[in-house]
Design a protein around this motif. Structure first.
Motif, PDB file in Angstrom:
ATOM      1  N   ARG A 114     -19.503 -17.971   0.365  1.00 46.76           N
ATOM      2  CA  ARG A 114     -18.432 -17.134  -0.177  1.00 46.76           C
ATOM      3  C   ARG A 114     -17.350 -16.833   0.845  1.00 46.76           C
ATOM      4  O   ARG A 114     -16.250 -16.383   0.492  1.00 46.76           O
ATOM      5  CB  ARG A 114     -19.040 -15.825  -0.710  1.00 46.76           C
ATOM      6  CG  ARG A 114     -18.186 -15.136  -1.769  1.00 46.76           C
ATOM      7  CD  ARG A 114     -18.883 -13.916  -2.339  1.00 46.76           C
ATOM      8  NE  ARG A 114     -19.051 -12.871  -1.325  1.00 46.76           N
ATOM      9  CZ  ARG A 114     -19.653 -11.711  -1.550  1.00 46.76           C
ATOM     10  NH1 ARG A 114     -20.172 -11.468  -2.733  1.00 46.76           N
ATOM     11  NH2 ARG A 114     -19.762 -10.817  -0.589  1.00 46.76           N
ATOM     12  N   ALA A 115     -17.623 -17.053   2.123  1.00 43.11           N
ATOM     13  CA  ALA A 115     -16.639 -16.763   3.171  1.00 43.11           C
ATOM     14  C   ALA A 115     -15.408 -17.650   2.994  1.00 43.11           C
ATOM     15  O   ALA A 115     -15.510 -18.877   2.992  1.00 43.11           O
ATOM     16  CB  ALA A 115     -17.253 -16.988   4.550  1.00 43.11           C
ATOM     17  N   GLY A 116     -14.254 -17.033   2.834  1.00 39.27           N
ATOM     18  CA  GLY A 116     -13.011 -17.791   2.687  1.00 39.27           C
ATOM     19  C   GLY A 116     -12.635 -18.101   1.262  1.00 39.27           C
ATOM     20  O   GLY A 116     -11.565 -18.674   1.013  1.00 39.27           O
ATOM     21  N   VAL A 117     -13.474 -17.743   0.278  1.00 39.06           N
ATOM     22  CA  VAL A 117     -13.101 -17.930  -1.125  1.00 39.06           C
ATOM     23  C   VAL A 117     -11.875 -17.067  -1.417  1.00 39.06           C
ATOM     24  O   VAL A 117     -11.752 -15.936  -0.936  1.00 39.06           O
ATOM     25  CB  VAL A 117     -14.277 -17.565  -2.055  1.00 39.06           C
ATOM     26  CG1 VAL A 117     -13.828 -17.491  -3.509  1.00 39.06           C
ATOM     27  CG2 VAL A 117     -15.399 -18.579  -1.900  1.00 39.06           C
ATOM     28  N   ALA A 118     -10.957 -17.580  -2.230  1.00 41.04           N
ATOM     29  CA  ALA A 118      -9.682 -16.895  -2.465  1.00 41.04           C
ATOM     30  C   ALA A 118      -9.844 -15.697  -3.392  1.00 41.04           C
ATOM     31  O   ALA A 118     -10.460 -15.790  -4.454  1.00 41.04           O
ATOM     32  CB  ALA A 118      -8.671 -17.876  -3.059  1.00 41.04           C
ATOM     33  N   LEU A 119      -9.263 -14.573  -2.974  1.00 40.49           N
ATOM     34  CA  LEU A 119      -9.201 -13.364  -3.791  1.00 40.49           C
ATOM     35  C   LEU A 119      -7.751 -12.945  -3.949  1.00 40.49           C
ATOM     36  O   LEU A 119      -6.898 -13.261  -3.114  1.00 40.49           O
ATOM     37  CB  LEU A 119      -9.944 -12.208  -3.115  1.00 40.49           C
ATOM     38  CG  LEU A 119     -11.422 -12.335  -2.776  1.00 40.49           C
ATOM     39  CD1 LEU A 119     -11.877 -11.068  -2.066  1.00 40.49           C
ATOM     40  CD2 LEU A 119     -12.243 -12.582  -4.026  1.00 40.49           C
ATOM     41  N   ILE A 120      -7.476 -12.230  -5.025  1.00 38.63           N
ATOM     42  CA  ILE A 120      -6.255 -11.426  -5.078  1.00 38.63           C
ATOM     43  C   ILE A 120      -6.693  -9.959  -5.116  1.00 38.63           C
ATOM     44  O   ILE A 120      -7.669  -9.618  -5.786  1.00 38.63           O
ATOM     45  CB  ILE A 120      -5.364 -11.750  -6.292  1.00 38.63           C
ATOM     46  CG1 ILE A 120      -6.153 -11.729  -7.600  1.00 38.63           C
ATOM     47  CG2 ILE A 120      -4.636 -13.062  -6.103  1.00 38.63           C
ATOM     48  CD1 ILE A 120      -5.276 -11.868  -8.847  1.00 38.63           C
ATOM     49  N   GLU A 121      -6.007  -9.141  -4.364  1.00 39.78           N
ATOM     50  CA  GLU A 121      -6.224  -7.700  -4.435  1.00 39.78           C
ATOM     51  C   GLU A 121      -5.058  -7.091  -5.198  1.00 39.78           C
ATOM     52  O   GLU A 121      -3.895  -7.273  -4.819  1.00 39.78           O
ATOM     53  CB  GLU A 121      -6.336  -7.068  -3.056  1.00 39.78           C
ATOM     54  CG  GLU A 121      -6.571  -5.564  -3.120  1.00 39.78           C
ATOM     55  CD  GLU A 121      -6.716  -4.903  -1.765  1.00 39.78           C
ATOM     56  OE1 GLU A 121      -6.780  -3.659  -1.721  1.00 39.78           O
ATOM     57  OE2 GLU A 121      -6.750  -5.635  -0.756  1.00 39.78           O
ATOM     58  N   ILE A 122      -5.375  -6.384  -6.288  1.00 42.86           N
ATOM     59  CA  ILE A 122      -4.357  -5.746  -7.126  1.00 42.86           C
ATOM     60  C   ILE A 122      -4.457  -4.246  -6.904  1.00 42.86           C
ATOM     61  O   ILE A 122      -5.503  -3.642  -7.162  1.00 42.86           O
ATOM     62  CB  ILE A 122      -4.561  -6.092  -8.610  1.00 42.86           C
ATOM     63  CG1 ILE A 122      -4.536  -7.615  -8.803  1.00 42.86           C
ATOM     64  CG2 ILE A 122      -3.494  -5.426  -9.470  1.00 42.86           C
ATOM     65  CD1 ILE A 122      -4.944  -8.057 -10.198  1.00 42.86           C
ATOM     66  N   VAL A 123      -3.386  -3.651  -6.410  1.00 46.73           N
ATOM     67  CA  VAL A 123      -3.366  -2.221  -6.102  1.00 46.73           C
ATOM     68  C   VAL A 123      -2.470  -1.507  -7.108  1.00 46.73           C
ATOM     69  O   VAL A 123      -1.293  -1.848  -7.241  1.00 46.73           O
ATOM     70  CB  VAL A 123      -2.849  -1.974  -4.666  1.00 46.73           C
ATOM     71  CG1 VAL A 123      -2.886  -0.483  -4.335  1.00 46.73           C
ATOM     72  CG2 VAL A 123      -3.650  -2.783  -3.658  1.00 46.73           C
ATOM     73  N   SER A 124      -3.035  -0.548  -7.817  1.00 41.94           N
ATOM     74  CA  SER A 124      -2.240   0.201  -8.796  1.00 41.94           C
ATOM     75  C   SER A 124      -1.583   1.408  -8.122  1.00 41.94           C
ATOM     76  O   SER A 124      -2.007   1.865  -7.059  1.00 41.94           O
ATOM     77  CB  SER A 124      -3.117   0.678  -9.959  1.00 41.94           C
ATOM     78  OG  SER A 124      -3.838   1.851  -9.606  1.00 41.94           O
ATOM     79  N   GLU A 125      -0.562   1.929  -8.762  1.00 40.78           N
ATOM     80  CA  GLU A 125      -0.026   3.234  -8.370  1.00 40.78           C
ATOM     81  C   GLU A 125      -0.992   4.309  -8.887  1.00 40.78           C
ATOM     82  O   GLU A 125      -1.766   4.058  -9.815  1.00 40.78           O
ATOM     83  CB  GLU A 125       1.364   3.441  -8.971  1.00 40.78           C
ATOM     84  CG  GLU A 125       2.420   2.455  -8.479  1.00 40.78           C
ATOM     85  CD  GLU A 125       2.851   2.710  -7.043  1.00 40.78           C
ATOM     86  OE1 GLU A 125       2.359   3.678  -6.435  1.00 40.78           O
ATOM     87  OE2 GLU A 125       3.680   1.928  -6.518  1.00 40.78           O
ATOM     88  N   PRO A 126      -0.955   5.517  -8.325  1.00 37.75           N
ATOM     89  CA  PRO A 126      -1.884   6.570  -8.766  1.00 37.75           C
ATOM     90  C   PRO A 126      -1.440   7.207 -10.084  1.00 37.75           C
ATOM     91  O   PRO A 126      -1.189   8.421 -10.159  1.00 37.75           O
ATOM     92  CB  PRO A 126      -1.832   7.568  -7.600  1.00 37.75           C
ATOM     93  CG  PRO A 126      -0.470   7.408  -7.030  1.00 37.75           C
ATOM     94  CD  PRO A 126      -0.148   5.945  -7.158  1.00 37.75           C
ATOM     95  N   ASP A 127      -1.372   6.388 -11.136  1.00 39.02           N
ATOM     96  CA  ASP A 127      -0.868   6.850 -12.436  1.00 39.02           C
ATOM     97  C   ASP A 127      -1.978   7.244 -13.405  1.00 39.02           C
ATOM     98  O   ASP A 127      -1.693   7.795 -14.472  1.00 39.02           O
ATOM     99  CB  ASP A 127      -0.019   5.742 -13.093  1.00 39.02           C
ATOM    100  CG  ASP A 127       1.250   5.441 -12.314  1.00 39.02           C
ATOM    101  OD1 ASP A 127       1.701   6.329 -11.552  1.00 39.02           O
ATOM    102  OD2 ASP A 127       1.796   4.338 -12.456  1.00 39.02           O
TER     103      ASP A 127
END
Length: 556
Positions: free
Chosen positions: A221-234
């Motif tokens: 799993r090391a190096g597998v591609a991720l996207i991190e999605i960060v929301s606003e505090p809504d």
């Protein structure tokens, strides 16, 4: 290149612990004093296998649990923000040509760059850039014209490079939103804004319990591609947060970015929670982060428990400390992972081995034009065009490929009947077999043959269900071939059915007497017996009509 776990390696590095993290919990739940601590150092491993020294506390935990139903939350409101880590469907890893199949045999899908060997250099996988662009465009956000990668430095045994390659400063996407509304069960409409979307590497997988005292590391799993999605505090409630994650799953599956299976770890959620009194600034509360929540139910439970904990502390005149916490779903409690003082300094720097990427408007427009119809538009169209129930539409939208399967099958047929068979019978079989819709061997032609045979009274509903089981078992023969082989046909000789039902009534005088005394539910008993005798070859409605006629005749 394949790496295997190295037996006998004891490469240990000692790291000083900050005071809050170094605390340990005694058997009674009391925090141990400094004299009771057995070490001032945390020992961890840099190599594939390691064995911690006996008696060391690897992580101090201060747990807290509460019954949220007994907490008086009047006068309080909640502010919630989410961070979602989503594994992409790319065939290869983010910075190497190794396969991204992390669940293959341990340490088989790695190369020198994944293992962090000296001299190895990252090579960007362009498919990951396209998938990340699809995601931010599907969220109605903007692909940035320039994006770059940074090094996030921290030491842990599942991070072979000693740092994670991420996009803290110049992410690939900004903006966008997920909309919550009446269709999701709310009495209002809210747009939950997206702060940013960034590409990053996944870590290796730590495996516990194989060898007592050892932790093994699988680098697949090391190096597998991720996207991190960060929301606003809504977000303001646990239900809103859960719905946000569910709709994000639906969207990313629909546009082919990720399978988003939480049980596999394809999407992992961190939640930031704070509370404040009504009338004050909604960002005035002290934020606590809840890490690694892996189901919608756990997300709701963790938020409710943490909100109750913070309200309880403030109500008793205590201070909510900014900290990272975990959630014990079985005990319905949160526990301390690390405090703000113990948070590491990640020392972000631009990665010198990966140049900045310039993205043209023409390329962005090409990716946008290749996007399929988005879930919100599909949902509205299916309900208007086919008159389907909202819950049936939701079921089909959540499974990649199911909407297309439905529309092809409904061509020239009753769409409601097709939808009912897909959401009830087919999904029932998938649940029994623990499969996803994409795993089924059933074809559109087979389902159409089945429905046509049923509509023409060639087979009964029970026989059609058995035919479906054959198809989903992988039988490639046509419906007509299977019907002929099994001798399936409808028993519709009225005289024969009358005789059969009369015999059943004669064999069960007590049940007949009960029906005649007003126990109308006995009717189902006789219908079931008759269907059993005919081996499902009679229509249930025909049997029910004849049973009622003969029973009514006996009451006169």
């Amino acid at each position: 290149m394949k790496l295997r776990a190295i037996q006998g390696i004891r490469h240990i590095r000692a790291l000083p612990l900050a005071p809050m993290v170094a605390t340990a919990v005694t058997g009674t739940g009391r925090i141990a004093s400094a004299r009771e601590r057995k070490s001032q150092y945390l020992y961890s491993a840099e190599i594939i296998g390691y064995k911690p020294k006996a008696g060391l506390h690897l992580r101090g935990r201060c747990s807290y649990s509460t019954n949220t139903s007994n907490t008086n939350s009047a006068g309080w409101k909640t502010t919630i923000g989410l961070e979602l880590h989503v594994q992409l469907t790319a065939a290869q890893k983010l910075f190497s040509t190794a396969s991204a199949k992390w669940d293959d045999s341990p340490n088989t899908n790695i190369n020198m760059a994944d293992a962090g060997l000296p001299g190895s250099l990252p090579r960007l996988n362009p498919q990951c850039i396209e998938l990340a662009a699809r995601a931010i465009l599907g969220l109605n956000g903007q692909v940035q014209p320039m994006t770059s990668f940074d090094r996030k430095h921290y030491f842990y045994s599942d991070q072979p490079l000693g740092y994670q390659i991420t996009q803290q400063l110049h992410p690939i996407g900004r903006g966008g939103f997920i909309e919550l509304g009446p269709a999701d069960g709310f009495q209002y409409t809210k747009k939950v804004r997206i702060h940013q979307l960034q590409l990053e590497q996944d870590t290796a997988k730590s495996i516990h319990g194989v060898y007592p005292g050892y932790v093994l590391t699988d680098l697949n799993r090391a190096g597998v591609a991720l996207i991190e999605i960060v929301s606003e505090p809504d977000l303001e409630t646990a239900e809103e947060a859960s719905c946000f994650v569910r709709k994000m799953q639906t969207l990313l599956r629909h546009i082919g970015v990720s399978n988003c299976n939480m049980e596999e770890g394809s999407i992992r959620c961190d939640v930031n929670v704070s509370v404040y009194q009504k009338g004050k600034d909604r960002l005035s509360g002290t934020r606590c982060e809840l890490k690694n929540l892996n189901s919608l139910k756990v997300i709701r439970g963790a938020i409710d428990t943490e909100v109750a904990r913070q309200i309880d502390l403030i109500s008793r005149g205590q201070v909510v400390e900014q900290e990272t916490r975990g959630f014990d779903a079985r005990g319905n409690k949160t526990f301390l992972v690390r405090s703000k003082e113990a948070a590491p300094d990640y020392r972000y720097i631009a990665d010198p081995d990966i140049p900045a990427i310039r993205i043209s408007n023409g390329w962005i427009n090409k990716v946008r034009s290749a996007l399929p119809e988005l879930p919100e538009a599909t949902r509205a169209r299916l309900q208007v065009q086919y008159g389907l129930l909202q819950e049936d539409v939701e079921t089909m939208i959540n499974e990649p490929g199911c909407v297309q399967f439905f529309e092809q099958s409904a061509n020239g047929r009753d769409p409601k009947r097709v939808s009912s068979w897909i959401t009830s019978e087919i999904f029932g079989q998938l649940s029994y077999r623990t499969q996803n819709f994409a795993d089924t061997p059933l074809t559109v032609v087979q389902l159409c043959d089945l429905l046509d045979s049923l509509a023409s009274d060639s087979i009964t509903s029970a026989q059609a269900k058995q035919l479906l089981i054959n198809f989903m078992d992988g039988d490639r023969r046509s419906a007509q071939e299977l019907i002929q082989e099994h001798g399936w046909k409808i028993m519709d000789d009225q005289a024969q059915l009358n005789d059969l039902v009369s015999k059943i009534l004669d064999e069960h005088p007590k049940e007949v007497a009960g029906y005649l005394k007003g126990q109308k539910r006995r009717l189902n008993f006789f219908v079931g017996k008759a269907m059993e005798e005919t081996k499902g070859q009679a229509r249930p409605q025909d049997i029910s009509r004849i049973v009622k006629q003969l029973l009514d005749a006996r009451s006169k």
